[in-house]
Design an enzyme around this catalytic site. Structure first.
Site, PDB file in Angstrom:
ATOM      1  N   ASN A   9      -6.034  -8.612   9.419  1.00  0.00           N
ATOM      2  CA  ASN A   9      -7.227  -8.956   8.649  1.00  0.00           C
ATOM      3  C   ASN A   9      -6.764  -9.915   7.562  1.00  0.00           C
ATOM      4  OD1 ASN A   9      -9.477  -9.156   7.066  1.00  0.00           O
ATOM      5  ND2 ASN A   9      -9.412  -7.039   6.312  1.00  0.00           N
ATOM      6  N   LYS A  11      -8.517 -11.560   5.491  1.00  0.00           N
ATOM      7  CA  LYS A  11      -9.382 -11.597   4.296  1.00  0.00           C
ATOM      8  C   LYS A  11      -9.671 -13.057   3.925  1.00  0.00           C
ATOM      9  CE  LYS A  11      -7.415  -7.155   3.165  1.00  0.00           C
ATOM     10  NZ  LYS A  11      -7.042  -6.159   2.167  1.00  0.00           N
ATOM     11  N   HIS A  95     -15.586  -2.865   5.542  1.00  0.00           N
ATOM     12  CA  HIS A  95     -14.313  -2.863   4.799  1.00  0.00           C
ATOM     13  C   HIS A  95     -14.570  -2.444   3.353  1.00  0.00           C
ATOM     14  CE1 HIS A  95     -10.584  -4.160   2.977  1.00  0.00           C
ATOM     15  NE2 HIS A  95     -10.062  -4.148   4.184  1.00  0.00           N
ATOM     16  N   GLU A  97     -13.505  -3.552   0.680  1.00  0.00           N
ATOM     17  CA  GLU A  97     -13.748  -4.676  -0.241  1.00  0.00           C
ATOM     18  C   GLU A  97     -15.210  -5.110  -0.167  1.00  0.00           C
ATOM     19  OE1 GLU A  97     -10.525  -7.064   1.223  1.00  0.00           O
ATOM     20  OE2 GLU A  97      -9.111  -5.628   0.342  1.00  0.00           O
ATOM     21  N   GLU A 164      -8.699   3.424   6.019  1.00  0.00           N
ATOM     22  CA  GLU A 164      -7.995   2.639   5.003  1.00  0.00           C
ATOM     23  C   GLU A 164      -8.209   3.278   3.630  1.00  0.00           C
ATOM     24  OE1 GLU A 164      -7.357  -1.663   6.600  1.00  0.00           O
ATOM     25  OE2 GLU A 164      -9.171  -1.594   5.400  1.00  0.00           O
ATOM     26  N   GLY A 170      -3.244  -3.184  -0.410  1.00  0.00           N
ATOM     27  CA  GLY A 170      -2.670  -4.233  -1.252  1.00  0.00           C
ATOM     28  C   GLY A 170      -1.848  -3.718  -2.421  1.00  0.00           C
ATOM     29  N   SER A 209      -1.199  -1.343   3.184  1.00  0.00           N
ATOM     30  CA  SER A 209       0.222  -1.626   2.957  1.00  0.00           C
ATOM     31  C   SER A 209       1.102  -1.341   4.173  1.00  0.00           C
ATOM     32  CB  SER A 209       0.726  -0.869   1.720  1.00  0.00           C
ATOM     33  OG  SER A 209       0.016  -1.291   0.561  1.00  0.00           O
TER      34      SER A 209
HETATM   35  P1  13P Z   1      -2.970  -4.599   3.021  1.00  0.00           P
HETATM   36  O1  13P Z   1      -2.235  -4.502   4.334  1.00  0.00           O
HETATM   37  O2  13P Z   1      -2.754  -5.904   2.318  1.00  0.00           O
HETATM   38  O3  13P Z   1      -2.718  -3.403   2.160  1.00  0.00           O
HETATM   39  O4  13P Z   1      -4.538  -4.583   3.380  1.00  0.00           O
HETATM   40  C1  13P Z   1      -5.026  -3.605   4.216  1.00  0.00           C
HETATM   41  C2  13P Z   1      -6.410  -3.939   4.583  1.00  0.00           C
HETATM   42  O5  13P Z   1      -7.313  -3.901   3.764  1.00  0.00           O
HETATM   43  C3  13P Z   1      -6.671  -4.361   5.980  1.00  0.00           C
HETATM   44  O6  13P Z   1      -8.027  -4.422   6.250  1.00  0.00           O
END
Ligand code: 13P
Length: 247
Positions: A9, A11, A95, A97, A164, A170, A209
């Site tokens: 992903n 983003k 997601h 976010e 997640e 992150g 992560s």
């Molecule tokens: P990270 O791997 O950067 O922690 O992000 C995970 C994520 O949100 C994947 O959708």
């Protein structure tokens, strides 16, 4: 048998030029990889270019979002047929976010899943608790609520769940294998209540992560069937190492 599923992903990262560079490096690194479903979710603007490069490879394309109407006066939104037309097979929905910054509720997630399914897109539905919710002992309640409301009147067809935990996204703080297995096992149980035996076939991904260093341990958990990878998917060699976790 659930085929392992590893998705990037990206983003809001990578221009079209950067997408081309990534694909040219990444495709050869995984071309002989078998027994893993490999997916990449670039931003909307890079989808078409990505598809032209991924055609005839073992890598599939995902969008990061979709709107819940088929067409009309919804400035800035993207419909499911726009995604299938340019070669997307998957879409990420819900997601954290999007829930956090764009006020996506379980009801909106449900509407998006419904229309994506209608258009034949496979769905990577994201769920997960915040740190405060985990510390308050509410993790399983949150996961249950997100699953039940998000999957209301939805069949199991083409559904993939991504667990997640928000505190792991992150942050470099991966869930331990025990925490991941506990959550995934709980999710599988809820899916059994919704879908009976079909729940054994639904893939449940872990996200938060994930790196080349922790993927093997995570994938050794009984109910972890794959990963949704953010930061570590932005470099081709890193993401290839994650995809090739069996080697
Ligand atoms: P990270 O791997 O950067 O922690 O992000 C995970 C994520 O949100 C994947 O959708």
């Amino acid at each position: 048998m659930r085929t392992p599923f590893i998705s990037a992903n990206w983003k809001m990262n990578k221009t079209v030029d950067e997408t081309v560079l990534f694909m040219k490096e990444f495709i050869p690194l995984v071309k002989d990889t078998k027994g893993v479903d490999i997916v990449i979710a670039p931003p909307f603007t890079a989808l078409q270019t990505a598809f032209s490069l991924l055609k005839d490879t073992n890598i599939s394309l995902s969008a990061q979002n979709v709107f819940y109407e088929e067409k009309g006066a919804y400035t800035g939104e993207i419909s499911p047929s726009m995604l299938t037309e340019i070669g997307c097979s998957y879409v990420i929905i819900g997601h954290s976010e999007r829930r956090q910054y764009f006020n996506e509720t379980d009801e909106i997630v449900n509407k998006k899943i419904k229309i994506a399914q209608k258009y034949g897109l496979a769905i990577i539905m994201c769920i997960g608790e915040s740190l405060a919710e985990r510390e308050a002992g509410k993790t399983m309640d949150i996961l249950k609520k997100q699953l039940i409301n998000g999957l209301k009147h939805i069949s199991a067809e083409n559904i993939i769940i991504a667990y997640e935990p928000i505190w792991a996204i992150g942050t470099g703080k991966t869930a331990t294998t025990e925490q991941a297995q506990e959550a995934h096992n709980f999710i599988r149980g809820e899916l059994r209540s919704l879908y009976g035996k079909t729940a054994e076939e639904i893939r449940i991904l872990y996200g938060g992560s994930v790196t080349p260093d922790n993927i093997k341990a995570l994938m050794s958990c009984q109910d972890v069937d794959g990963a949704l990878v953010g930061g570590a998917s932005l470099k081709a060699d890193n993401f290839a190492k994650i995809v090739n976790f069996k080697k």
